[in-house]
Design a protein around this motif. Structure first.
Motif, mmCIF file in Angstrom:
data_model
loop_
_atom_site.group_PDB
_atom_site.id
_atom_site.type_symbol
_atom_site.label_atom_id
_atom_site.label_comp_id
_atom_site.label_asym_id
_atom_site.label_seq_id
_atom_site.Cartn_x
_atom_site.Cartn_y
_atom_site.Cartn_z
ATOM 1 N N SER A 11 0.696 -1.481 -0.084
ATOM 2 C CA SER A 11 0.185 0.270 0.071
ATOM 3 C C SER A 11 1.066 0.975 -0.322
ATOM 4 C CB SER A 11 -0.323 -0.177 1.306
ATOM 5 O OG SER A 11 0.103 0.498 2.536
ATOM 6 N N GLU A 12 2.056 1.304 0.228
ATOM 7 C CA GLU A 12 3.140 2.151 0.271
ATOM 8 C C GLU A 12 3.569 2.286 -1.114
ATOM 9 O OE1 GLU A 12 4.461 2.719 4.748
ATOM 10 O OE2 GLU A 12 4.341 1.038 4.013
ATOM 11 N N ARG A 13 4.008 1.736 -1.778
ATOM 12 C CA ARG A 13 4.612 1.436 -3.054
ATOM 13 C C ARG A 13 3.572 1.894 -4.562
ATOM 14 N NH1 ARG A 13 10.374 1.083 -2.972
ATOM 15 N NH2 ARG A 13 10.350 0.205 -1.082
ATOM 16 N N VAL A 14 3.835 2.816 -5.278
ATOM 17 C CA VAL A 14 2.909 3.264 -6.435
ATOM 18 C C VAL A 14 3.735 2.329 -7.765
ATOM 19 C CG1 VAL A 14 2.300 5.090 -7.838
ATOM 20 C CG2 VAL A 14 3.073 5.290 -5.084
ATOM 21 N N PRO A 15 2.574 1.154 -8.112
ATOM 22 C CA PRO A 15 3.800 0.631 -8.990
ATOM 23 C C PRO A 15 3.730 1.744 -10.478
ATOM 24 C CG PRO A 15 1.463 -0.139 -7.975
ATOM 25 C CD PRO A 15 1.985 1.107 -7.656
ATOM 26 N N GLY B 294 8.526 -5.568 -15.983
ATOM 27 C CA GLY B 294 9.911 -5.423 -15.769
ATOM 28 C C GLY B 294 10.479 -3.958 -14.539
ATOM 29 N N LEU B 295 10.165 -2.672 -14.777
ATOM 30 C CA LEU B 295 10.881 -1.691 -13.843
ATOM 31 C C LEU B 295 10.557 -1.905 -12.325
ATOM 32 C CD1 LEU B 295 12.034 0.538 -13.114
ATOM 33 C CD2 LEU B 295 10.370 2.103 -13.850
ATOM 34 N N ASP B 296 8.896 -2.104 -11.924
ATOM 35 C CA ASP B 296 9.228 -2.473 -10.227
ATOM 36 C C ASP B 296 9.598 -3.722 -9.779
ATOM 37 O OD1 ASP B 296 6.923 -0.298 -11.152
ATOM 38 O OD2 ASP B 296 4.949 -1.794 -11.133
ATOM 39 N N ASN B 297 9.567 -4.560 -10.409
ATOM 40 C CA ASN B 297 10.648 -5.478 -10.046
ATOM 41 C C ASN B 297 12.253 -4.999 -9.897
ATOM 42 O OD1 ASN B 297 8.503 -7.819 -11.112
ATOM 43 N ND2 ASN B 297 9.729 -7.802 -12.840
ATOM 44 N N GLY C 257 7.613 -1.281 -6.604
ATOM 45 C CA GLY C 257 6.880 0.403 -7.142
ATOM 46 C C GLY C 257 7.843 1.406 -6.340
ATOM 47 N N LEU C 258 7.334 2.448 -6.848
ATOM 48 C CA LEU C 258 7.880 4.178 -6.127
ATOM 49 C C LEU C 258 7.292 3.867 -4.444
ATOM 50 C CD1 LEU C 258 7.741 6.391 -9.071
ATOM 51 C CD2 LEU C 258 9.944 5.001 -8.259
ATOM 52 N N GLY D 235 14.624 9.161 -5.698
ATOM 53 C CA GLY D 235 15.355 8.215 -6.035
ATOM 54 C C GLY D 235 15.795 8.832 -7.728
ATOM 55 N N VAL D 236 16.789 8.699 -8.327
ATOM 56 C CA VAL D 236 16.747 8.775 -9.695
ATOM 57 C C VAL D 236 17.222 7.575 -11.001
ATOM 58 C CG1 VAL D 236 18.983 10.028 -10.730
ATOM 59 C CG2 VAL D 236 18.282 10.557 -8.650
ATOM 60 N N ILE D 237 16.471 7.701 -11.681
ATOM 61 C CA ILE D 237 16.756 6.664 -12.733
ATOM 62 C C ILE D 237 16.961 7.477 -13.720
ATOM 63 C CG2 ILE D 237 15.082 5.332 -14.214
ATOM 64 C CD1 ILE D 237 13.013 5.028 -11.898
ATOM 65 N N MET D 238 18.248 7.000 -14.969
ATOM 66 C CA MET D 238 18.933 7.582 -15.872
ATOM 67 C C MET D 238 18.271 6.492 -17.586
ATOM 68 S SD MET D 238 22.860 8.111 -16.539
ATOM 69 C CE MET D 238 22.198 10.179 -14.745
ATOM 70 N N LEU D 239 18.158 6.993 -18.041
ATOM 71 C CA LEU D 239 18.484 6.512 -19.108
ATOM 72 C C LEU D 239 19.115 6.679 -20.045
ATOM 73 C CD1 LEU D 239 13.620 6.796 -20.521
ATOM 74 C CD2 LEU D 239 15.319 4.897 -18.924
ATOM 75 N N HIS D 240 19.627 5.463 -21.007
ATOM 76 C CA HIS D 240 20.401 5.488 -21.947
ATOM 77 C C HIS D 240 20.383 4.870 -23.472
ATOM 78 C CE1 HIS D 240 23.824 6.492 -18.165
ATOM 79 N NE2 HIS D 240 22.913 5.403 -17.629
#
Length: 241
Positions: A6-10, A15-18, A23-24, A185-190
């Motif tokens: 309940s504290e996580r946001v999908p 594949g990202l939530d895994n 989730g966030l 959090g920081v997510i970087m795309l390449h």
């Protein structure tokens, strides 16, 4: 400490939530960065659509382009996005239209952040995307003031319980800004070129209070949008992807 579902946001990104314990964290702010064409807006829109599908009220704030263009792009993967826009579940806020009217200078931090905070509060938003944060100008001779304003803005959104993604263009790989330090959090795309075609990848630089994947993960665009694979982009050829 382990957080409940309940504290996580999908995120709505397969594949990202895994990689981030489901989730966030609800009510926290995250930075999504990468070069042009790496999939930042697509990932952000999938995050918002996931919220709308769950009955939440969400918003996409565009500081430069017409937000309808982002909807047209994501509609190729998920046409239901138009249903959420028309029903008001997904709010499109074209802030750039008013901010840049009659001006050649980038808008100042203070006024922009205040207006976005008002939108989140009045709209009772659960999810928010600001794209791109790097469009906002701030006096470079006073970084302490910028840090204070951004910190206050993030705290205001957290007080409202809004889970926020700040989208930023990647400028220098070895240069970190206030957003890198202040967000949760920081997510970087390449992307880079392989033997025959361009390969995209995702990297999680930081994710507070979360056990997260620490590698670089192959991503691609499927018929349903952006997908994160559990293998290195350098092994993509071996897997036939």
């Amino acid at each position: 400490m382990t957080y409940s579902d309940s504290e996580r946001v999908p995120t709505g990104v397969k594949g990202l939530d895994n990689l981030i314990e489901g989730g966030l964290l609800r009510g926290k702010t995250y930075l999504l960065t990468g070069p042009p064409g790496s999939g930042k807006t697509t990932l952000s829109m999938q995050f918002l659509i996931e919220g709308a599908k769950r009955g939440e009220r969400v918003a996409y704030v565009s500081l430069i382009h017409d937000p309808h263009e982002a909807v047209k792009d994501i509609a190729r993967f998920d046409p239901s996005v138009w249903v959420y826009v028309k029903s008001g579940k997904l709010i499109l806020y074209d802030m750039g239209k008013s901010l840049w009217k009659g001006s050649t200078r980038a808008p100042a931090w203070g006024s922009v952040l205040f207006r976005i905070k008002e939108l989140a509060e009045n709209g009772k938003l659960s999810r928010l995307v600001i794209d791109p944060l790097t469009a906002i100008d701030f006096p470079t001779d006073n970084p302490a003031e910028k840090r204070a304003e951004l910190a206050n803005f993030i705290r205001s959104l957290e007080a409202l319980g809004t889970t926020t993604i700040l989208v930023a263009e990647l400028t220098e790989l070895d240069r970190y800004t206030e957003e890198h330090y202040l967000t949760d959090g920081v997510i970087m795309l390449h992307y880079f070129f392989g033997d025959r075609e361009m390969i995209r990848a995702l990297q999680i630089l930081k994710m507070r209070r979360t056990r997260h994947g620490t590698g670089m993960y192959l991503i691609d665009f499927s018929e349903h949008g952006l997908v994160v694979h559990g293998l290195s982009p350098f092994d993509a050829g071996d897997e036939g992807l």
